[in-house]
Design a protein around this motif. Structure first.
Motif, mmCIF file in Angstrom:
data_model
loop_
_atom_site.group_PDB
_atom_site.id
_atom_site.type_symbol
_atom_site.label_atom_id
_atom_site.label_comp_id
_atom_site.label_asym_id
_atom_site.label_seq_id
_atom_site.Cartn_x
_atom_site.Cartn_y
_atom_site.Cartn_z
ATOM 1 N N GLN A 156 69.230 39.242 46.430
ATOM 2 C CA GLN A 156 68.997 37.746 46.293
ATOM 3 C C GLN A 156 68.095 37.059 47.265
ATOM 4 O O GLN A 156 67.879 36.228 46.985
ATOM 5 N N ALA A 157 68.223 37.608 48.468
ATOM 6 C CA ALA A 157 67.578 37.147 49.537
ATOM 7 C C ALA A 157 66.177 37.130 49.401
ATOM 8 O O ALA A 157 65.145 36.160 49.544
ATOM 9 N N SER A 165 64.855 36.732 46.160
ATOM 10 C CA SER A 165 64.634 35.811 45.153
ATOM 11 C C SER A 165 64.500 34.366 45.919
ATOM 12 O O SER A 165 63.947 33.711 45.220
ATOM 13 N N PHE A 166 65.502 34.181 46.722
ATOM 14 C CA PHE A 166 65.420 32.819 47.437
ATOM 15 C C PHE A 166 64.226 32.589 48.198
ATOM 16 O O PHE A 166 63.718 31.441 48.430
ATOM 17 N N GLY A 178 61.510 31.936 45.895
ATOM 18 C CA GLY A 178 61.789 30.499 45.467
ATOM 19 C C GLY A 178 61.359 29.244 46.457
ATOM 20 O O GLY A 178 60.744 28.398 46.127
ATOM 21 N N GLY A 179 61.730 29.788 47.675
ATOM 22 C CA GLY A 179 61.349 28.663 48.875
ATOM 23 C C GLY A 179 59.841 28.744 49.053
ATOM 24 O O GLY A 179 59.511 27.562 49.366
#
Length: 50
Positions: free
Chosen positions: A19-20, A22-23, A26-27
């Motif tokens: 998930q890191a 993915s974030f 996105g960031g």
């Protein structure tokens, strides 16, 4: 086969993405879009309207 068994078997084949990551992606995309928006406002701020 029950629905639970089918759902369990379908989850075995999927890979779980961190998930890191993915974030982070996105960031990064959000930062690029905000930079483009800022550049657009800065460029268009000094022009006269016709």
């Amino acid at each position: 086969m029950s629905f639970a068994a089918v759902a369990f078997l379908s989850e075995e084949g999927t890979e779980h993405v961190n998930q890191a990551v993915s974030f982070g992606i996105g960031g990064l995309v959000l930062g690029i879009l905000l930079a483009i928006l800022f550049a657009l406002i800065a460029f268009g701020g000094g022009r006269e309207h016709s």
